[in-house]
Motif scaffolding. Structure first.
Motif, PDB file in Angstrom:
ATOM      1  N   HIS A   1       0.810  -1.221   0.000  1.00  0.00           N
ATOM      2  CA  HIS A   1       0.000   0.000   0.000  1.00  0.00           C
ATOM      3  C   HIS A   1       0.843   1.271   0.000  1.00  0.00           C
ATOM      4  O   HIS A   1       0.338   2.363   0.246  1.00  0.00           O
ATOM      5  CB  HIS A   1      -0.986   0.000   1.168  1.00  0.00           C
ATOM      6  CG  HIS A   1      -1.834  -1.248   1.226  1.00  0.00           C
ATOM      7  ND1 HIS A   1      -2.718  -1.570   0.234  1.00  0.00           N
ATOM      8  CD2 HIS A   1      -1.895  -2.254   2.123  1.00  0.00           C
ATOM      9  CE1 HIS A   1      -3.313  -2.724   0.526  1.00  0.00           C
ATOM     10  NE2 HIS A   1      -2.813  -3.161   1.667  1.00  0.00           N
ATOM     11  N   GLY A   2       2.135   1.126  -0.257  1.00  0.00           N
ATOM     12  CA  GLY A   2       2.996   2.289  -0.484  1.00  0.00           C
ATOM     13  C   GLY A   2       3.400   3.024   0.777  1.00  0.00           C
ATOM     14  O   GLY A   2       3.016   2.678   1.888  1.00  0.00           O
ATOM     15  N   THR A   3       4.183   4.073   0.566  1.00  0.00           N
ATOM     16  CA  THR A   3       4.686   4.867   1.678  1.00  0.00           C
ATOM     17  C   THR A   3       4.596   6.353   1.345  1.00  0.00           C
ATOM     18  O   THR A   3       4.725   6.753   0.188  1.00  0.00           O
ATOM     19  CB  THR A   3       6.153   4.514   1.990  1.00  0.00           C
ATOM     20  OG1 THR A   3       6.651   5.398   3.010  1.00  0.00           O
ATOM     21  CG2 THR A   3       7.038   4.632   0.760  1.00  0.00           C
TER      22      THR A   3
ATOM     23  N   ASP B   1       7.399   9.340   5.278  1.00  0.00           N
ATOM     24  CA  ASP B   1       7.296  10.222   6.443  1.00  0.00           C
ATOM     25  C   ASP B   1       6.795  11.610   6.072  1.00  0.00           C
ATOM     26  O   ASP B   1       7.248  12.625   6.622  1.00  0.00           O
ATOM     27  CB  ASP B   1       8.643  10.312   7.163  1.00  0.00           C
ATOM     28  CG  ASP B   1       8.472  10.540   8.668  1.00  0.00           C
ATOM     29  OD1 ASP B   1       7.366  10.320   9.178  1.00  0.00           O
ATOM     30  OD2 ASP B   1       9.455  10.938   9.321  1.00  0.00           O
ATOM     31  N   GLY B   2       5.857  11.649   5.137  1.00  0.00           N
ATOM     32  CA  GLY B   2       5.211  12.910   4.778  1.00  0.00           C
ATOM     33  C   GLY B   2       5.858  13.666   3.639  1.00  0.00           C
ATOM     34  O   GLY B   2       5.321  14.692   3.195  1.00  0.00           O
ATOM     35  N   ILE B   3       6.981  13.178   3.132  1.00  0.00           N
ATOM     36  CA  ILE B   3       7.670  13.892   2.049  1.00  0.00           C
ATOM     37  C   ILE B   3       6.809  13.949   0.793  1.00  0.00           C
ATOM     38  O   ILE B   3       6.788  14.966   0.078  1.00  0.00           O
ATOM     39  CB  ILE B   3       9.029  13.230   1.753  1.00  0.00           C
ATOM     40  CG1 ILE B   3       9.981  13.447   2.930  1.00  0.00           C
ATOM     41  CG2 ILE B   3       9.649  13.794   0.469  1.00  0.00           C
ATOM     42  CD1 ILE B   3      11.304  12.746   2.794  1.00  0.00           C
ATOM     43  N   LEU B   4       6.069  12.878   0.526  1.00  0.00           N
ATOM     44  CA  LEU B   4       5.211  12.883  -0.662  1.00  0.00           C
ATOM     45  C   LEU B   4       4.141  13.960  -0.565  1.00  0.00           C
ATOM     46  O   LEU B   4       3.841  14.643  -1.553  1.00  0.00           O
ATOM     47  CB  LEU B   4       4.550  11.517  -0.855  1.00  0.00           C
ATOM     48  CG  LEU B   4       5.443  10.337  -1.212  1.00  0.00           C
ATOM     49  CD1 LEU B   4       4.592   9.126  -1.540  1.00  0.00           C
ATOM     50  CD2 LEU B   4       6.359  10.671  -2.371  1.00  0.00           C
TER      51      LEU B   4
ATOM     52  N   VAL C   1      10.507   4.305   7.073  1.00  0.00           N
ATOM     53  CA  VAL C   1      10.614   4.162   5.625  1.00  0.00           C
ATOM     54  C   VAL C   1       9.242   3.882   5.032  1.00  0.00           C
ATOM     55  O   VAL C   1       8.808   4.560   4.095  1.00  0.00           O
ATOM     56  CB  VAL C   1      11.617   3.051   5.250  1.00  0.00           C
ATOM     57  CG1 VAL C   1      11.637   2.842   3.739  1.00  0.00           C
ATOM     58  CG2 VAL C   1      13.008   3.400   5.754  1.00  0.00           C
ATOM     59  N   VAL C   2       8.566   2.882   5.547  1.00  0.00           N
ATOM     60  CA  VAL C   2       7.167   2.634   5.175  1.00  0.00           C
ATOM     61  C   VAL C   2       6.301   3.381   6.184  1.00  0.00           C
ATOM     62  O   VAL C   2       6.188   2.990   7.344  1.00  0.00           O
ATOM     63  CB  VAL C   2       6.836   1.131   5.191  1.00  0.00           C
ATOM     64  CG1 VAL C   2       5.341   0.908   4.972  1.00  0.00           C
ATOM     65  CG2 VAL C   2       7.642   0.399   4.121  1.00  0.00           C
ATOM     66  N   THR C   3       5.743   4.496   5.724  1.00  0.00           N
ATOM     67  CA  THR C   3       4.921   5.325   6.610  1.00  0.00           C
ATOM     68  C   THR C   3       3.582   5.630   5.954  1.00  0.00           C
ATOM     69  O   THR C   3       3.535   5.873   4.754  1.00  0.00           O
ATOM     70  CB  THR C   3       5.627   6.654   6.942  1.00  0.00           C
ATOM     71  OG1 THR C   3       5.919   7.356   5.723  1.00  0.00           O
ATOM     72  CG2 THR C   3       6.930   6.396   7.688  1.00  0.00           C
ATOM     73  N   PRO C   4       2.492   5.613   6.738  1.00  0.00           N
ATOM     74  CA  PRO C   4       2.454   5.111   8.111  1.00  0.00           C
ATOM     75  C   PRO C   4       2.758   3.612   8.142  1.00  0.00           C
ATOM     76  O   PRO C   4       2.527   2.915   7.159  1.00  0.00           O
ATOM     77  CB  PRO C   4       1.023   5.404   8.551  1.00  0.00           C
ATOM     78  CG  PRO C   4       0.228   5.402   7.285  1.00  0.00           C
ATOM     79  CD  PRO C   4       1.141   5.987   6.241  1.00  0.00           C
TER      80      PRO C   4
END
Length: 273
Positions: free
Chosen positions: A141-143, A146-149, A208-211
Motif C-alpha cells: 500500500h505504499g509509503t 514520512d510525509g515527504i510525498l 521508511v514505510v509510513t504510516p
C-alpha cells in the motif's frame, strides 16, 4: 552488521547458506525457502543473518537479485520496474522447484521484497507455487516517506521528481509511493489471493514505510504481527528487521512449527534505523 556491509561490496550475488543447487528438502523441512531482498541492497547484504540461520536449521535456502538498472552498479537492487522484478522472481521460483523437486516454496521478503511478490502471486500465477509468504516491513500500500510525498504534492514538485526518477532508472521507487498507479492497480482488487498463507511482521518504528500500518494486509489467510506487541522495548527500525532476533525467531516459527501464541525471546534487537 559488519558482514552485511562487506557483502554489499564484495559478495552482492552470494550469501552464506543460500543457493546450494544440490540441496534436497528433508521430511522435516520439505519446502524450500526463497529470500527476496529490499530496495537499495542485494542478496549478500540483506540475508547475511537469516540465510545461514535457516540453512543451519536444515532448510534448503535460495536467493537472487532483482531490479538492477544502470544506477545499480551491480549492487543496488530493487530500482527497476516492479512488474519486471516479479517476472525475475517467477523464473527463479521455477528454477528452485525444478532443482529440488518440491511442489511449492516459502517466500521471505524485506521491504520491497515483501511487497513485490504480491504481483507474482496475483498477476503471474504464483499463488499455486507458494505455501507461506512472510513479509518483513513490506511496502504494501505504499509509503508517504514520512510525509515527504505530501509536501511534494503541496509544492507541485512530486510529478517532476517522479518523472526524473523513472527516466534515470529507478521506477521501482516511484511505484512504492502511496497512491501510485502501481499500488492502486495491484491492491485495487483486494490484498490477497487464495492459496498462500500470508504473514506480515512490522515495527511501529518504521520511518521508511509510513504510516507503518500501510504494511498490513487484509484477508482470511493473513497474520499481521507488530514486533512491539511481543517485545515492547524492541527499538528495531525498518532496515534493522534483517538482524532483529525477535523478528527472525518469528520467521522461523512461521516457516516451521507455526505455534499458536508464539512469543519470541525479547533480546538481540536490530538496528534502530
Amino acid at each position: 552488521m559488519g558482514t552485511s556491509l562487506v557483502n554489499f561490496f564484495n559478495s552482492p550475488d552470494a550469501v552464506a547458506g543460500a543457493n546450494d543447487w544440490n540441496c534436497k528438502p528433508s521430511a522435516e523441512h520439505p519446502t524450500p525457502v526463497v529470500l527476496v531482498h529490499a530496495t537499495f541492497v542485494n542478496l549478500g547484504t540483506n540475508w547475511s543473518v537469516l540465510s545461514p540461520m535457516l540453512a543451519n536449521e536444515g532448510y534448503c535456502v535460495f536467493g537472487f537479485n532483482y531490479g538492477m538498472t544502470q544506477l545499480s552498479f551491480d549492487r543496488i537492487g530493487g530500482l527497476g520496474d516492479i512488474a519486471e522484478s516479479a517476472k525475475t522472481l517467477d523464473a527463479f521460483v521455477d528454477k528452485v522447484l525444478a532443482a529440488t523437486g518440491a511442489k511449492q516454496v516459502d517466500l521471505v521478503g524485506h521491504s520491497q521484497g515483501g511487497m513485490m511478490p504480491n504481483y507474482y502471486l496475483k498477476r503471474l500465477g504464483g499463488a499455486a507455487k507458494v505455501r507461506t509468504f512472510v513479509a518483513l516491513a513490506p511496502s504494501n500500500h505504499g509509503t508517504t516517506i514520512d510525509g515527504i510525498l505530501d509536501l511534494g504534492k503541496t509544492l507541485n514538485l512530486l510529478g517532476f521528481a517522479n518523472q526524473t526518477l523513472t527516466e534515470a532508472g529507478a521506477p521501482g521507487l516511484v511505484q512504492q509511493e502511496q497512491g501510485s498507479d502501481f499500488q492502486n492497480a495491484l491492491f485495487g482488487d483486494g490484498d490477497t489471493v487464495p492459496g498462500p498463507r500470508y504473514v506480515v511482521i512490522e515495527t511501529k518504528n518504521d520511518i521508511v514505510v509510513t504510516p507503518y500500518t500501510n504494511a498490513w494486509l487484509k484477508g482470511d489467510a493473513v497474520t499481521n504481527i507488530l514486533v512491539q506487541d511481543q517485545c515492547p522495548d524492541d527499538y528495531v527500525g525498518h532496515v534493522g528487521m534483517f538482524n532483529d532476533s525477535p523478528v527472525l525467531q518469528d520467521v522461523l516459527n512461521q516457516l516451521g512449527a507455526n505455534a499458536p501464541g508464539f512469543q519470541p525471546k525479547c533480546e538481540g534487537y536490530g538496528l534502530p534505523l
